[in-house]
Motif scaffolding. Sequence first.
Motif, PDB file in Angstrom:
ATOM      1  N   LYS A  64       2.456   2.561   3.810  1.00 21.24           N
ATOM      2  CA  LYS A  64       2.467   3.084   2.430  1.00 21.24           C
ATOM      3  C   LYS A  64       2.119   4.576   2.417  1.00 21.24           C
ATOM      4  CE  LYS A  64       2.503  -1.378   2.188  1.00 21.24           C
ATOM      5  NZ  LYS A  64       1.559  -2.230   1.549  1.00 21.24           N
ATOM      6  N   ASP A 163      12.369  -7.886  -7.411  1.00 24.31           N
ATOM      7  CA  ASP A 163      12.629  -7.730  -8.848  1.00 24.31           C
ATOM      8  C   ASP A 163      11.474  -7.026  -9.580  1.00 24.31           C
ATOM      9  OD1 ASP A 163      11.373 -10.171  -8.005  1.00 24.31           O
ATOM     10  OD2 ASP A 163      11.441 -10.884 -10.061  1.00 24.31           O
ATOM     11  N   LEU A 164      10.246  -7.296  -9.172  1.00 27.56           N
ATOM     12  CA  LEU A 164       9.106  -6.675  -9.874  1.00 27.56           C
ATOM     13  C   LEU A 164       9.090  -5.163  -9.643  1.00 27.56           C
ATOM     14  CD1 LEU A 164       6.177  -9.187  -9.174  1.00 27.56           C
ATOM     15  CD2 LEU A 164       7.823  -9.175 -11.053  1.00 27.56           C
ATOM     16  N   SER A 202       1.765  -8.861  -6.753  1.00 25.00           N
ATOM     17  CA  SER A 202       2.616  -8.431  -5.641  1.00 25.00           C
ATOM     18  C   SER A 202       2.048  -7.149  -5.041  1.00 25.00           C
ATOM     19  CB  SER A 202       4.051  -8.187  -6.126  1.00 25.00           C
ATOM     20  OG  SER A 202       4.742  -7.356  -5.201  1.00 25.00           O
ATOM     21  N   VAL A 203       1.796  -7.202  -3.746  1.00 24.10           N
ATOM     22  CA  VAL A 203       1.282  -6.030  -3.037  1.00 24.10           C
ATOM     23  C   VAL A 203       2.322  -4.912  -3.090  1.00 24.10           C
ATOM     24  CG1 VAL A 203       0.598  -5.181  -0.746  1.00 24.10           C
ATOM     25  CG2 VAL A 203      -0.161  -7.443  -1.519  1.00 24.10           C
ATOM     26  N   GLY A 204       3.554  -5.264  -2.707  1.00 22.22           N
ATOM     27  CA  GLY A 204       4.600  -4.239  -2.606  1.00 22.22           C
ATOM     28  C   GLY A 204       4.902  -3.596  -3.951  1.00 22.22           C
ATOM     29  N   ASP A 345      -1.550 -13.415   5.745  1.00 16.90           N
ATOM     30  CA  ASP A 345      -1.304 -12.855   7.072  1.00 16.90           C
ATOM     31  C   ASP A 345      -2.292 -13.361   8.135  1.00 16.90           C
ATOM     32  OD1 ASP A 345       0.837 -11.468   6.097  1.00 16.90           O
ATOM     33  OD2 ASP A 345      -0.123  -9.502   6.088  1.00 16.90           O
ATOM     34  N   ILE A 367       1.558 -18.203  -0.878  1.00 17.46           N
ATOM     35  CA  ILE A 367       2.199 -16.900  -1.119  1.00 17.46           C
ATOM     36  C   ILE A 367       3.680 -16.920  -0.716  1.00 17.46           C
ATOM     37  CG2 ILE A 367       2.091 -14.401  -0.682  1.00 17.46           C
ATOM     38  CD1 ILE A 367      -0.465 -15.316  -1.972  1.00 17.46           C
TER      39      ILE A 367
HETATM   40  C1  UD1 Z   1       2.730  -7.464   1.714  1.00 20.84           C
HETATM   41  C2  UD1 Z   1       2.394  -7.271   3.175  1.00 20.84           C
HETATM   42  C3  UD1 Z   1       2.542  -8.588   3.936  1.00 20.84           C
HETATM   43  C4  UD1 Z   1       1.703  -9.661   3.256  1.00 20.84           C
HETATM   44  C5  UD1 Z   1       2.019  -9.748   1.772  1.00 20.84           C
HETATM   45  C6  UD1 Z   1       1.095 -10.693   1.017  1.00 20.84           C
HETATM   46  C7  UD1 Z   1       3.051  -5.009   3.638  1.00 20.84           C
HETATM   47  C8  UD1 Z   1       4.000  -4.085   4.333  1.00 20.84           C
HETATM   48  N1  UD1 Z   1       3.319  -6.302   3.755  1.00 20.84           N
HETATM   49  O1  UD1 Z   1       4.096  -7.874   1.641  1.00 20.84           O
HETATM   50  O2  UD1 Z   1       2.089  -8.369   5.279  1.00 20.84           O
HETATM   51  O3  UD1 Z   1       1.996 -10.908   3.863  1.00 20.84           O
HETATM   52  O4  UD1 Z   1       1.871  -8.448   1.158  1.00 20.84           O
HETATM   53  O5  UD1 Z   1      -0.224 -10.344   1.199  1.00 20.84           O
HETATM   54  O6  UD1 Z   1       2.070  -4.595   3.037  1.00 20.84           O
HETATM   55  N2  UD1 Z   1       7.652 -11.258  -4.944  1.00 20.84           N
HETATM   56  C9  UD1 Z   1       8.627 -11.427  -5.919  1.00 20.84           C
HETATM   57  N3  UD1 Z   1       9.177 -10.320  -6.499  1.00 20.84           N
HETATM   58  C10 UD1 Z   1       8.803  -9.055  -6.149  1.00 20.84           C
HETATM   59  C11 UD1 Z   1       7.808  -8.889  -5.173  1.00 20.84           C
HETATM   60  C12 UD1 Z   1       7.241 -10.007  -4.583  1.00 20.84           C
HETATM   61  O7  UD1 Z   1       8.987 -12.557  -6.242  1.00 20.84           O
HETATM   62  O8  UD1 Z   1       9.353  -8.084  -6.705  1.00 20.84           O
HETATM   63  C13 UD1 Z   1       7.005 -12.454  -4.329  1.00 20.84           C
HETATM   64  C14 UD1 Z   1       7.234 -12.528  -2.823  1.00 20.84           C
HETATM   65  O9  UD1 Z   1       8.455 -13.156  -2.516  1.00 20.84           O
HETATM   66  C15 UD1 Z   1       6.025 -13.340  -2.387  1.00 20.84           C
HETATM   67  C16 UD1 Z   1       4.925 -12.873  -3.348  1.00 20.84           C
HETATM   68  O10 UD1 Z   1       5.617 -12.301  -4.451  1.00 20.84           O
HETATM   69  O11 UD1 Z   1       6.253 -14.715  -2.565  1.00 20.84           O
HETATM   70  C17 UD1 Z   1       3.966 -11.860  -2.783  1.00 20.84           C
HETATM   71  O12 UD1 Z   1       4.704 -10.819  -2.179  1.00 20.84           O
HETATM   72  P1  UD1 Z   1       4.116  -9.345  -2.029  1.00 20.84           P
HETATM   73  O13 UD1 Z   1       2.669  -9.367  -2.350  1.00 20.84           O
HETATM   74  O14 UD1 Z   1       4.971  -8.416  -2.809  1.00 20.84           O
HETATM   75  O15 UD1 Z   1       4.307  -9.086  -0.485  1.00 20.84           O
HETATM   76  P2  UD1 Z   1       4.854  -7.796   0.244  1.00 20.84           P
HETATM   77  O16 UD1 Z   1       4.418  -6.560  -0.463  1.00 20.84           O
HETATM   78  O17 UD1 Z   1       6.308  -7.959   0.540  1.00 20.84           O
END
Ligand code: UD1
Length: 456
Positions: A64, A163-164, A202-204, A345, A367
């Motif tokens: 990030k 999508d988020l 959502s982390v991302g 993780d 998750i």
């Molecule tokens: C990040 C971490 C990953 C960790 C995860 C959860 C990084 C680079 N990766 O991944 O190692 O396993 O957090 O702690 O930091 N989702 C949606 N829509 C979205 C975004 C997410 O449906 O727009 C869902 C995903 O499919 C998942 C859940 O939300 O089921 C959580 O995902 P998210 O927290 O966003 O994980 P990442 O950021 O991809």
Amino acid sequence: MRADPENTWDSVESLSPVSEKTAETIELLQPDVKTSELDKIIVRGGNPLRGEIKISGAKNAVLKHMCAALLTDDAVTFTNVPVGLRDVRFLGQVLSHLGMTVALSSDGKAILRAQTIKTHIAPYDLVRKMRASVLVLGPLLARHGQAEVSLPGGCSIGGRPIDLHLKGLEAMGADISIESGYIKAKAPQGLTGALIEFPFVSVGATDQLLMAATLAKGETILRNAAREPEIVDQGNALIKMGAQIEGLGTSEIRIQGVERLHGTTHDVVADRIETGTYMCAVGLTGGELRLKKTQTSLLPALIAPLVRAGLTIEQDGQDILVARSAPLVRGTDIMTEPHPGFPTDMQAQFMAMMCLCDGASMITETIFENRFMHVPELNRMGANIRVQGQSAIVRGVKKLTGAEVMATDLRASVALVLAGLVAEGTTTVNRVYHLERGYENIVQKLSGVGAMIEKI
Ligand code: UD1
């Protein structure tokens, strides 16, 4: 669901250099990570682990930070960077392509400078290798007013939509369309602050919008935001770059947009997942480790179950001491949740540790939809694990036996290495490149504390 990006790649190639010489660069890394499909890790079980392991900077923070360096035309310097990780190199390639000078030095320093943005297009060939590269979208849009980023697709642990991320950027005024597999986003007048309430954590998406909001006009409020230590670390680095952010580490983050960000120097937070992984290793092998430069406070929900399972864990200044007090770990239940809950993780490594527990353990994954791929492989090593829906029941067995195993994602791979540390005989872990995405010098670190492990 497609297998690939973050967790698997369909083609393995040697990395080309991402480094460019700058005046400040002390020593440039050569593209020394040359792993082929044929590389394997061989582990012979039986030795307790004793000694010291230096914990690297957090992969999930560094990635990030590297994207955030797109937000300024000044140089940004990070220390405690795991420069040997494939994911860091891959993202370096994406950022170099966009016009950033990326200098990685072997003492764990990254100097990044995006003086100009050469192109706003992040092509499929680069993005597919690492899912997190979609995080260039928000910074490009905020600084440059437009971005075209290949859709990252799913991966082996689930569909992983974005999508988020897109809805949030739209709420901030971006015009977004999906064409031919690319996200095409425009905000010619710049982004504007918005109230964004995530339906789930959502982390991302939190990372993406946090970065975008730093240069937006007015205030952005992120509700139901992720609270991971890596997001706090990212926010702290952004604050040092001149961003105005409040509420880091809580579920409501408020960002006041500013005109421009400037350069800074930031020491990356310790990798809590690497820390937890070596704790689980001690749970399996016994012995005692000093994990250097890391903190128990990063892992609130992991420490409690590890202590319940029979580990002693103690903060000693900058280090953590971990030991197993009983002959066997006790069966302990866990359920993955967003931070500060038990990290997804760490699920595979905890499960590997539970294979030899006294009693049984129920492990529930909430998750990701497909994150039990290590189960059949652990069972091939003699474990007794049964998956029912989102949960796995692990019944402790007397011993594991070495086998040839293969995993399709990073954390599953390391779980198999951990199991190999106690299995009778030899365990051969294939597809080593997964491990090199996220564990810096794992073979050297484990062999340095007594494990019989080598890469061939
Ligand atoms: C990040 C971490 C990953 C960790 C995860 C959860 C990084 C680079 N990766 O991944 O190692 O396993 O957090 O702690 O930091 N989702 C949606 N829509 C979205 C975004 C997410 O449906 O727009 C869902 C995903 O499919 C998942 C859940 O939300 O089921 C959580 O995902 P998210 O927290 O966003 O994980 P990442 O950021 O991809």
